[in-house]
Structure formats: structure tokens, C-alpha cells
Design a protein around this motif. Structure first.
Motif, PDB file in Angstrom:
ATOM      1  N   THR A   6       0.819  -1.205   0.000  1.00 57.50           N
ATOM      2  CA  THR A   6       0.000   0.000   0.000  1.00 57.50           C
ATOM      3  C   THR A   6       0.853   1.256   0.000  1.00 57.50           C
ATOM      4  O   THR A   6       0.408   2.332  -0.401  1.00 57.50           O
ATOM      5  N   THR A   7       2.134   1.115   0.427  1.00 56.17           N
ATOM      6  CA  THR A   7       2.993   2.305   0.429  1.00 56.17           C
ATOM      7  C   THR A   7       3.192   2.849  -0.981  1.00 56.17           C
ATOM      8  O   THR A   7       3.451   4.033  -1.154  1.00 56.17           O
ATOM      9  N   ILE A  40       3.823   6.978  -1.526  1.00 57.96           N
ATOM     10  CA  ILE A  40       5.227   7.375  -1.385  1.00 57.96           C
ATOM     11  C   ILE A  40       5.615   8.470  -2.376  1.00 57.96           C
ATOM     12  O   ILE A  40       6.418   9.349  -2.073  1.00 57.96           O
ATOM     13  N   LEU A  80      10.001   2.917  -1.173  1.00 53.65           N
ATOM     14  CA  LEU A  80       9.924   3.144   0.267  1.00 53.65           C
ATOM     15  C   LEU A  80      11.313   3.430   0.827  1.00 53.65           C
ATOM     16  O   LEU A  80      11.513   4.366   1.603  1.00 53.65           O
ATOM     17  N   PHE A 124       2.141   8.711   6.870  1.00 57.81           N
ATOM     18  CA  PHE A 124       1.653   7.343   7.093  1.00 57.81           C
ATOM     19  C   PHE A 124       0.233   7.328   7.649  1.00 57.81           C
ATOM     20  O   PHE A 124      -0.532   6.405   7.381  1.00 57.81           O
ATOM     21  N   GLY A 179      -1.880   7.902   4.543  1.00 54.73           N
ATOM     22  CA  GLY A 179      -1.751   6.729   3.674  1.00 54.73           C
ATOM     23  C   GLY A 179      -2.523   5.528   4.205  1.00 54.73           C
ATOM     24  O   GLY A 179      -3.299   4.902   3.483  1.00 54.73           O
TER      25      GLY A 179
END
Lengths: 339, 326
Positions: free
Chosen positions: A56-57, A61, A181, A288, A291
Motif C-alpha cells: 500500500t505504500t 510514497i 519506500l 503514514f 496513507g
């Protein structure tokens, strides 16, 4: 403040500093982050899954990489709303080059260069003519995306070299950790060191607090702002490389509306929109939070527009919170002790 | 005469004449009166909302939520019209204004009472209002056949060859010309933008002024929401997306200082008209519509640079005059 009152009871000081940490913005953010994680993992069994969390990052990002230089921009008291358009512009240039048969290395160079050039143009107009950044970047936001539309119209570039896909889709070695990441964390550390441990960083804060005073104390205010805008362009170019590589195609409406989400992230991270205040750690947490919040809502099928309501509410509540806390906080805790 | 040339509005006016001359030289049909009525129709909504935006920018703020509140009020009245076709049109207009006032006053309260900077407040409410449009309509459209005849035709209904849309925008222009120039509150709005601290020392209530400008801008936007939805005979969740930037652009082109304190309604109306003329001219000389955005951006940057350079020159002239007199 504690140094001035050497006679103070050491226990009391410790109590105060503990209380201050409690009220600090980053602590509140960390608390929100934990809440988001707990709520999400209760709502969906798929949230606390290592592969899912890592993958999911990818979705935020690229925005996070632009949020880092945006911290500098906003601390300086400026703003840059053209970043998403710079993504589109760089992406179109990379697409054209790729069509002409340029290799991966060349594409990366073009992406980074066109991004920096666009950022430099912003910074140059802002500092040369002394125009507020919001007005200039409002214009360049239309201009850059407009150029993308002129070049592409309703078509799309879809031909990219296979090796180009690594930047936005690749993992480090055999692990499940995305390349993006790791790149983000490296950049966050670099930007953090520059902001909090170098003269350059101190100067940025000085400009944001009082740019006139900063200039009179010998800080090259305009040169620093020009550098910051150019770096913002560079990072937008980098984000453009990652995004283009990840989705493998370029349309002129790529990354539409990202600038607002990036600014929301930075402000939620505790950077004062009026300038002069902020830190990297808060913004990293806020990246985060947003996100994972979006990921969690996606898992329970919340539509994107409804997610935006929640992000908007979060932004407004987050900014109101310190004011509310100030009212709840016992008044003048320091002056009481002095007596 | 020299003073006239130093006025931004006058320069912009000359520039507009210049463009009209240039385009009509290539395409004579550009000069037809019908074409100008078309341009006025196209820019009526923009100039109305830009006047609201002007008041906020003059106080040193900015409103990014106008596109979303326009869509929300437009969608609300469109749905109202769809499910209760019996409601008369003037009630619909009042309701759309009321919804706009409500949305604007939420912005105003957040800015004046909760002390959130305008750009942040409206950044947040922009997402919230846009999301609410989606929640209201559930992602579907309200299209022409679901609206009543009276609803759809209202903006086009004409008297002496001019549509009610244009009459309404002229009414708004006159009302706000009077409000900003001849009333005490109107002058206080300029005072706040010129110098926040000084204005409070002379007894201007900053909170009140901030609340008023956001609420009024909301009211205009609400009305514009109805006009927009009725004119295009469609309400959807993407209505007027990015419109806030056009209103800011009209202000900036019209010579409004983005830092607050100066700007006139005539300038803003000319700015909106200028944008309308450029878009119209582009289609007239067969330029692809994909050029629109780039040209808009170029014009904004160009206009701001010109404004700033002229401002500095004027200031230097004033300083020189003063030192000469001394």
C-alpha cells in the motif's frame, strides 16, 4: 527557560517537560496513527498483513517524496501548488523521449532535469520580481499542465523500456520492501539532517520567522528560496519518474489534484502554514496516517470522494486541536512555579 | 491623462481592445454582436463568483472552496427540482443562495473564530463540500430530462435580447460596487487588507469582517451554483472542478493584489471578460482547446509580473514626488 531558574525543584521541571512532551504535536500525531492502525485492523482482517502494508505504500510514497521539500517551502512562508503539474510535465517529456528510443538512464536524467528546470522557473519569477509564491505557482500550475495537454491532447504515451519499470514497481532484493519506500526513507533522513542539523536549516527557519530580519543578518534569502523551489521541482521530477514507471503510461491529467493532498499532509504534520515552524518527523508520521487511513477505508469499500471528506475534516480538526488544547491546559504553568 | 495610464484597469481595457482588434482582423465574425453576447453569457457566472473571491482576497485571505460549494448548492437545488418539481423557481433561487450562505459562513466561522488560516480552512472545506456532493447524488447525474422546463430555461430567458444570466450578473456587480465603495463595512474590508493591525487600532472588527466576506462570497457562489446547473442542464459530482482557480485568475488578471488591500470590482469584471475573450478567440482562430490551459497559465504569470513591476514603478514615482516636495 529551565536554565534561567537554577533554583527550581528538579522534580517539578521533569514533570513539566513530561507534560510538554504530552502536548507536543508529534505525540498527538503518533497517537492518531496508533488509533488509525487499531481501528483499521478491527475493521478489516486484511489490514495487518505484511505484504499488504508494504504494497500500500506504493500509493502514497510519490506524494511523500514531494512533501519533504514542501516542508522547506512552507517553513520559508511560501507555498508551491504547481508540483502536480510538474509531475505531468516531466512525465510527458519522458514519454516523448521514450518514444524517440532514449534508454532508461536517459529517461531518468530527463525527468530530473525537466522537474528542476520547472522548479527553477518558479523560484526565479518569485524571487526576481518579489511576487507571492501562491500567485506565481497558481499560474505555472496551469502553464505546466497546459503544456502537457498541448503536447499530448487526448492521447497517451505507453511505450517505456522494461528496465524503466524497476523504479516504481521494483522491490529491494528478494524482500517485500519496495524500492520507493527505501528511497523515501533515505531522502527523509537527508532532508531531516539538512533541516535540523545544518546552518542551511537554521536559515530556512529564520527566513520563515522574519525574512526582513533574516536578510539584514546576512542570510541570502532569495538565493535560498530559489534553491528550495528548484529542489522541490527536482523532487517532483523524481516523483514523476516513480509514478510514470509504476503505472507505465502518461496522460496529461496524471497526478491531478495531488498538490492539495501534499499540502494537507505537510500541514497536518505540524508545519505552520504561516512559516517558521515545523519538523520532518511530524510530517513523516502524517504521511503514514493519511496513507494508512486511505488504505483502511479502501479495504471497507469507502469511495474516494468520501475519503476526501474525512481527510478534509482531519485537516481542519488537526489545526483546531492545538487551540482547543491551549484552552484546556492549566494556564501559565511556568509563571506559577516562578512564584 | 498620465494617471489614467497608470491605472491597471485602463491598461487591461486597452489590452482587451488590442486583442479584439487583432482577432477580428483575422476572423471578422468575431466582431458580431451575437458573439459578444455569447462571451458575456460565458463569463457572467465567472465574474459573479470572482467578485466574491475579490472581497476575500482583499482582506488578505483566499477561498479555494468556491468550486466545491458551487457544485454542492447546484446539486442540492437540482435534486430538489427533480423530486419536488412543484417548487417555484424563485424559491429555488432563494434556497440556492441560502445553501451558499451557510457553506460560506462555515468557512467564515472557521477562519474568524477558530483562527485557521483561510487557505487551510478552504483547502479542507473544498474536499469536504466536494465529497458531500458525491454523497448527495451517489455518483449519478441529474440530467436535462430530470429537470423542469422552468428550471432549465431560467438562465436563458431573455429580455431585450439579453439573458437573465447577464442581468443577474449586472445586478450583482452594481450591488457590490455600492457595498464595497459606499458603505462603511465595504471600506472596512479594504482597511483590513491594507493593514490588519492598524485597522484593529482604529476600531475595525476583524472577526466580523472576515465572517462577512466569506459568507457573502458563499451567497454569490450559491446563486452561481443554481445558474451553472440550470445553464448546462446537468448536475454531477465533477461540476465546476478547478473553478476556484479561474476565479483567482480573474482577480489576478484584474489587478487584485494577492497579498490583500487593493483591487476593484471593475478590474475583476474586466479580468473575467478578458479570460472569456481569450477562450472565445482561440476557438475563433481554430486553435485546439488543449491550448487553453497553457495560455491561461501564461496570462496569469504575465499579468502578475506586469502588475508587480508597475506597482514598484508607481511607488518609486510617489517617493520621488514626496522627496521633491520636501
Amino acid at each position: 527557560m529551565n536554565k534561567e531558574n537554577g533554583v527550581l525543584d528538579i522534580k517539578k521541571i521533569r514533570k513539566i517537560s513530561l507534560l510538554n512532551i504530552m502536548w507536543q504535536w508529534e505525540t498527538i500525531l503518533l497517537f492518531i496513527f496508533i488509533m488509525v492502525a487499531i481501528i483499521n485492523s478491527n475493521l478489516s482482517p486484511y489490514f495487518l498483513d505484511y505484504t499488504n502494508l508494504m504494497n500500500t505504500t506504493f500509493n502514497f510514497i510519490e506524494k511523500a517524496i514531494i512533501a519533504l521539500p514542501m516542508i522547506f517551502v512552507i517553513i520559508c512562508g511560501d507555498i508551491d501548488i504547481s508540483v502536480a503539474s510538474i509531475i505531468a510535465l516531466s512525465s510527458v517529456f519522458m514519454g516523448m523521449a521514450s518514444q524517440a528510443g532514449v534508454n532508461t538512464f536517459g529517461l531518468v536524467a530527463i525527468g530530473l532535469f525537466s522537474g528542476s528546470a520547472a522548479g527553477f522557473l518558479n523560484g526565479f519569477i518569485i524571487t526576481k520580481f518579489g511576487i507571492p509564491a501562491i500567485a506565481v505557482t497558481l499560474g505555472s500550475m496551469s502553464l505546466f499542465r497546459g503544456i502537457a495537454y498541448v503536447i499530448l491532447g487526448d492521447k497517451a504515451f505507453t511505450k517505456y523500456p522494461t528496465s524503466f519499470a524497476f523504479f516504481g514497481q521494483g522491490y529491494i532484493g528478494n524482500t517485500m520492501i519496495p524500492f520507493e519506500l527505501i528511497l523515501f526513507f533515505i531522502l527523509a533522513i537527508i532532508f531531516g539532517i539538512i533541516l535540523h542539523k545544518t546552518t542551511m536549516g537554521r536559515r530556512v527557519f529564520a527566513i520563515g520567522n522574519n525574512s526582513t530580519a533574516a536578510r539584514f543578518s546576512g542570510i541570502p534569502v532569495n538565493r535560498i528560496r530559489l534553491i528550495i523551489f528548484t529542489v522541490t521541482g527536482l523532487c517532483s521530477g523524481l516523483a514523476s519518474i516513480l509514478l510514470t514507471s509504476r503505472i507505465g503510461s502518461t496522460r496529461p491529467n496524471i497526478a491531478y489534484g495531488w498538490e492539495l493532498e501534499i499540502i494537507t499532509t505537510v500541514v497536518l504534520g505540524g508545519v505552520a502554514i504561516t512559516g517558521g515552524k515545523g519538523n520532518i518527523f511530524g510530517v513523516v508520521i502524517s504521511i503514514f496516517i493519511i496513507g494508512f487511513l486511505k488504505f483502511g477505508m479502501g479495504l471497507i469499500n469507502v469511495p474516494g470522494k468520501v475519503m476526501n471528506i474525512i481527510i478534509g475534516l482531519l485537516l481542519i480538526l488537526a489545526i483546531m486541536l492545538p487551540e482547543l488544547l491551549k484552552r484546556l491546559k492549566p494556564k501559565n504553568s511556568f509563571s506559577n512555579i516562578k512564584k | 491623462m498620465k494617471d489614467l495610464f497608470r491605472k491597471r484597469e485602463f491598461n487591461l481595457f486597452i489590452f482587451i481592445l488590442f486583442i479584439i482588434f487583432g482577432v477580428s482582423w483575422r476572423t471578422p465574425s468575431f466582431l458580431y454582436i451575437n458573439n459578444f453576447v455569447d462571451i458575456l453569457n460565458d463569463t457572467a457566472i465567472l465574474s459573479m463568483v470572482a467578485i466574491g473571491q475579490l472581497m476575500i482576497i482583499v482582506t488578505g485571505g483566499i477561498d479555494l472552496s468556491v468550486g466545491s460549494s458551487l457544485a454542492l448548492s447546484g446539486m442540492s437545488v437540482a435534486l430538489l427540482n427533480q423530486y419536488h418539481p412543484g417548487i417555484p423557481i424563485f424559491m429555488i433561487i432563494l434556497i440556492s443562495i441560502a445553501i451558499g450562505l451557510l457553506l460560506g459562513s462555515i468557512n467564515g466561522l472557521l477562519v474568524s473564530r477558530a483562527k485557521i488560516p483561510p487557505i487551510i480552512t478552504t483547502l479542507g472545506t473544498m474536499s469536504i463540500y466536494r465529497g458531500l456532493v458525491f454523497v448527495l447524488c451517489g455518483g449519478t447525474w441529474v440530467s436535462a430530462h430530470e429537470m423542469t422546463e422552468a428550471f432549465r430555461v431560467f438562465p436563458r430567458r431573455s429580455f431585450l435580447g439579453i439573458s437573465s444570466l447577464i442581468y443577474l450578473s449586472i445586478l450583482i456587480v452594481i450591488l457590490f460596487l455600492i457595498f464595497l465603495n459606499l458603505t462603511r463595512t465595504g471600506r472596512e474590508i479594504y482597511g483590513v487588507g491594507g493593514n490588519k493591525i492598524a485597522s484593529q487600532y482604529v476600531g475595525i472588527n476583524l472577526k466580523k469582517i472576515q465572517y462577512i466576506v466569506f459568507t457573502l462570497c458563499g451567497g454569490i457562489t450559491g446563486l452561481a451554483g443554481f445558474l451553472w446547473v440550470a445553464r448546462y442542464a446537468a448536475a454531477q459530482s465533477e461540476t465546476a472542478i478547478g473553478f476556484e482557480l479561474q476565479t483567482i485568475a480573474a482577480c489576478v488578471i484584474g489587478g487584485v493584489s494577492i497579498t490583500g488591500g487593493s483591487g476593484t470590482i471593475i478590474g475583476v469584471v474586466l479580468g473575467a471578460f478578458f479570460m472569456g475573450i481569450v477562450y472565445n478567440a482561440l476557438t475563433m482562430i481554430n486553435v485546439s482547446p488543449f491550448w487553453q490551459m497553457a495560455i491561461q497559465g501564461f496570462i496569469i504569470i504575465f499579468a502578475i509580473i506586469i502588475n508587480t513591476v508597475m506597482d514598484k514603478r508607481n511607488q518609486q514615482l510617489m517617493l520621488r514626488k514626496r522627496s521633491f516636495n520636501e
